[in-house]
Scaffold this motif. Sequence first.
Motif, PDB file in Angstrom:
ATOM      1  N   THR A  10       0.831  -1.204   0.000  1.00 15.17           N
ATOM      2  CA  THR A  10       0.000   0.000   0.000  1.00 15.17           C
ATOM      3  C   THR A  10       0.865   1.254   0.000  1.00 15.17           C
ATOM      4  O   THR A  10       0.589   2.211  -0.722  1.00 15.17           O
ATOM      5  N   THR A  11       1.922   1.240   0.799  1.00 17.66           N
ATOM      6  CA  THR A  11       2.829   2.388   0.849  1.00 17.66           C
ATOM      7  C   THR A  11       3.523   2.581  -0.495  1.00 17.66           C
ATOM      8  O   THR A  11       3.634   3.704  -0.997  1.00 17.66           O
ATOM      9  N   ALA A  12       3.966   1.492  -1.106  1.00 17.02           N
ATOM     10  CA  ALA A  12       4.624   1.581  -2.424  1.00 17.02           C
ATOM     11  C   ALA A  12       3.657   2.134  -3.464  1.00 17.02           C
ATOM     12  O   ALA A  12       4.032   2.980  -4.288  1.00 17.02           O
ATOM     13  N   GLU A  13       2.408   1.679  -3.407  1.00 21.13           N
ATOM     14  CA  GLU A  13       1.400   2.172  -4.345  1.00 21.13           C
ATOM     15  C   GLU A  13       1.171   3.663  -4.163  1.00 21.13           C
ATOM     16  O   GLU A  13       1.131   4.431  -5.120  1.00 21.13           O
ATOM     17  N   ARG A  14       1.034   4.084  -2.915  1.00 23.07           N
ATOM     18  CA  ARG A  14       0.791   5.504  -2.613  1.00 23.07           C
ATOM     19  C   ARG A  14       1.963   6.373  -3.062  1.00 23.07           C
ATOM     20  O   ARG A  14       1.773   7.408  -3.700  1.00 23.07           O
ATOM     21  N   LEU A  15       3.179   5.950  -2.750  1.00 27.83           N
ATOM     22  CA  LEU A  15       4.354   6.736  -3.123  1.00 27.83           C
ATOM     23  C   LEU A  15       4.525   6.792  -4.643  1.00 27.83           C
ATOM     24  O   LEU A  15       4.971   7.805  -5.182  1.00 27.83           O
ATOM     25  N   THR A  16       4.141   5.731  -5.335  1.00 24.88           N
ATOM     26  CA  THR A  16       4.209   5.726  -6.795  1.00 24.88           C
ATOM     27  C   THR A  16       3.215   6.719  -7.374  1.00 24.88           C
ATOM     28  O   THR A  16       3.531   7.459  -8.315  1.00 24.88           O
ATOM     29  N   ARG A  17       2.006   6.752  -6.819  1.00 25.16           N
ATOM     30  CA  ARG A  17       1.010   7.730  -7.282  1.00 25.16           C
ATOM     31  C   ARG A  17       1.514   9.153  -7.053  1.00 25.16           C
ATOM     32  O   ARG A  17       1.370  10.020  -7.914  1.00 25.16           O
ATOM     33  N   LEU A  18       2.086   9.384  -5.872  1.00 29.60           N
ATOM     34  CA  LEU A  18       2.592  10.720  -5.561  1.00 29.60           C
ATOM     35  C   LEU A  18       3.718  11.105  -6.514  1.00 29.60           C
ATOM     36  O   LEU A  18       3.770  12.239  -6.992  1.00 29.60           O
ATOM     37  N   ALA A  19       4.614  10.154  -6.805  1.00 31.03           N
ATOM     38  CA  ALA A  19       5.712  10.425  -7.746  1.00 31.03           C
ATOM     39  C   ALA A  19       5.167  10.683  -9.143  1.00 31.03           C
ATOM     40  O   ALA A  19       5.602  11.618  -9.824  1.00 31.03           O
ATOM     41  N   GLU A  29      11.273  12.356  -7.437  1.00 35.08           N
ATOM     42  CA  GLU A  29      12.423  11.501  -7.123  1.00 35.08           C
ATOM     43  C   GLU A  29      12.459  11.158  -5.636  1.00 35.08           C
ATOM     44  O   GLU A  29      12.770  10.022  -5.260  1.00 35.08           O
ATOM     45  N   ALA A  30      12.119  12.098  -4.774  1.00 37.62           N
ATOM     46  CA  ALA A  30      12.083  11.829  -3.334  1.00 37.62           C
ATOM     47  C   ALA A  30      11.055  10.746  -3.005  1.00 37.62           C
ATOM     48  O   ALA A  30      11.318   9.853  -2.191  1.00 37.62           O
ATOM     49  N   TYR A  31       9.889  10.797  -3.643  1.00 38.95           N
ATOM     50  CA  TYR A  31       8.876   9.757  -3.434  1.00 38.95           C
ATOM     51  C   TYR A  31       9.383   8.393  -3.902  1.00 38.95           C
ATOM     52  O   TYR A  31       9.196   7.377  -3.239  1.00 38.95           O
ATOM     53  N   ARG A  32      10.033   8.357  -5.067  1.00 42.29           N
ATOM     54  CA  ARG A  32      10.558   7.093  -5.581  1.00 42.29           C
ATOM     55  C   ARG A  32      11.643   6.528  -4.661  1.00 42.29           C
ATOM     56  O   ARG A  32      11.695   5.325  -4.414  1.00 42.29           O
ATOM     57  N   GLU A  33      12.483   7.410  -4.118  1.00 43.55           N
ATOM     58  CA  GLU A  33      13.524   6.962  -3.195  1.00 43.55           C
ATOM     59  C   GLU A  33      12.926   6.392  -1.911  1.00 43.55           C
ATOM     60  O   GLU A  33      13.393   5.370  -1.398  1.00 43.55           O
ATOM     61  N   ARG A  34      11.885   7.042  -1.388  1.00 41.72           N
ATOM     62  CA  ARG A  34      11.196   6.515  -0.194  1.00 41.72           C
ATOM     63  C   ARG A  34      10.578   5.154  -0.484  1.00 41.72           C
ATOM     64  O   ARG A  34      10.635   4.242   0.335  1.00 41.72           O
ATOM     65  N   ARG A  35       9.997   5.008  -1.666  1.00 37.15           N
ATOM     66  CA  ARG A  35       9.400   3.721  -2.061  1.00 37.15           C
ATOM     67  C   ARG A  35      10.471   2.641  -2.118  1.00 37.15           C
ATOM     68  O   ARG A  35      10.304   1.554  -1.559  1.00 37.15           O
ATOM     69  N   GLU A  36      11.579   2.936  -2.780  1.00 34.80           N
ATOM     70  CA  GLU A  36      12.651   1.945  -2.911  1.00 34.80           C
ATOM     71  C   GLU A  36      13.238   1.571  -1.559  1.00 34.80           C
ATOM     72  O   GLU A  36      13.544   0.408  -1.312  1.00 34.80           O
ATOM     73  N   SER A  37      13.380   2.548  -0.683  1.00 35.86           N
ATOM     74  CA  SER A  37      13.904   2.279   0.656  1.00 35.86           C
ATOM     75  C   SER A  37      12.988   1.333   1.419  1.00 35.86           C
ATOM     76  O   SER A  37      13.441   0.365   2.047  1.00 35.86           O
ATOM     77  N   GLU A 136      -6.440   6.943   1.257  1.00 33.38           N
ATOM     78  CA  GLU A 136      -5.047   7.309   1.515  1.00 33.38           C
ATOM     79  C   GLU A 136      -4.120   7.095   0.325  1.00 33.38           C
ATOM     80  O   GLU A 136      -2.950   7.480   0.376  1.00 33.38           O
ATOM     81  N   THR A 137      -4.634   6.527  -0.769  1.00 30.66           N
ATOM     82  CA  THR A 137      -3.805   6.377  -1.970  1.00 30.66           C
ATOM     83  C   THR A 137      -3.869   7.609  -2.863  1.00 30.66           C
ATOM     84  O   THR A 137      -3.183   7.666  -3.882  1.00 30.66           O
ATOM     85  N   ALA A 138      -4.681   8.576  -2.484  1.00 30.30           N
ATOM     86  CA  ALA A 138      -4.817   9.792  -3.289  1.00 30.30           C
ATOM     87  C   ALA A 138      -3.520  10.582  -3.307  1.00 30.30           C
ATOM     88  O   ALA A 138      -2.817  10.679  -2.297  1.00 30.30           O
ATOM     89  N   GLY A 139      -3.231  11.142  -4.449  1.00 30.45           N
ATOM     90  CA  GLY A 139      -2.099  12.039  -4.596  1.00 30.45           C
ATOM     91  C   GLY A 139      -2.596  13.458  -4.795  1.00 30.45           C
ATOM     92  O   GLY A 139      -3.796  13.740  -4.692  1.00 30.45           O
ATOM     93  N   THR A 140      -1.690  14.342  -5.111  1.00 30.31           N
ATOM     94  CA  THR A 140      -2.067  15.749  -5.267  1.00 30.31           C
ATOM     95  C   THR A 140      -3.080  15.950  -6.390  1.00 30.31           C
ATOM     96  O   THR A 140      -3.960  16.794  -6.283  1.00 30.31           O
ATOM     97  N   ARG A 141      -2.991  15.170  -7.451  1.00 30.80           N
ATOM     98  CA  ARG A 141      -3.926  15.304  -8.566  1.00 30.80           C
ATOM     99  C   ARG A 141      -5.362  15.019  -8.114  1.00 30.80           C
ATOM    100  O   ARG A 141      -6.279  15.786  -8.407  1.00 30.80           O
ATOM    101  N   GLU A 142      -5.565  13.916  -7.394  1.00 33.77           N
ATOM    102  CA  GLU A 142      -6.908  13.566  -6.931  1.00 33.77           C
ATOM    103  C   GLU A 142      -7.414  14.554  -5.889  1.00 33.77           C
ATOM    104  O   GLU A 142      -8.598  14.928  -5.906  1.00 33.77           O
TER     105      GLU A 142
END
Length: 188
Positions: A10-19, A29-37, A136-142
Amino acid sequence: MAELPEDVQTTAERLTRLARDAVDSNEAEAYRERRESSLSEHGYTARYREADDTLILYPVEWIDDDGTVVLDRIDDTDRAVELSLSGTGEEDEWAAIEEHNSQLVATVEETAGEDHAANARAFADFMGNHYVRRVETAGTRELREFLTEYYPRNSWPTAAQKTKVRESLELLFEAAGEPFPGVTRTSR
């Protein structure tokens, strides 16, 4: 090897949407790095397939040094996880999402009252009915779409609810245990 925990997915999905939705490349890039971590703690990595808006999570041991998947290293394809970022619209999925979102709305009502709960319910309806996704999966666009389009036209908020809508959304994300993405509301 253990299955990838659902909260990590769920966290990976959310961070991917945000990125994906970020305007600033450094923010993305910060969102992608948090996801990878987060994924690397469990021995996984991610790829985003833009063609069908899908996030694929799979064990790092399947990857060689140049980032290519080595087919001989794939021991069990069930270890990979594919997450549609567009939602499928299937009835069972919608019911599970509605139950989850409703529990978060109830938490907001218990902690903050009816006005905040009404705003949270409006956002839950928006995410569930339009995107078939957990709030909670919403990003800035939604969030921007909700605040500028859906909320003023479909929610019929009271004056008190209008003044509290951003705080209500922050409370909803807090109830879900996720940080609230930064959004500037367009005045109406």
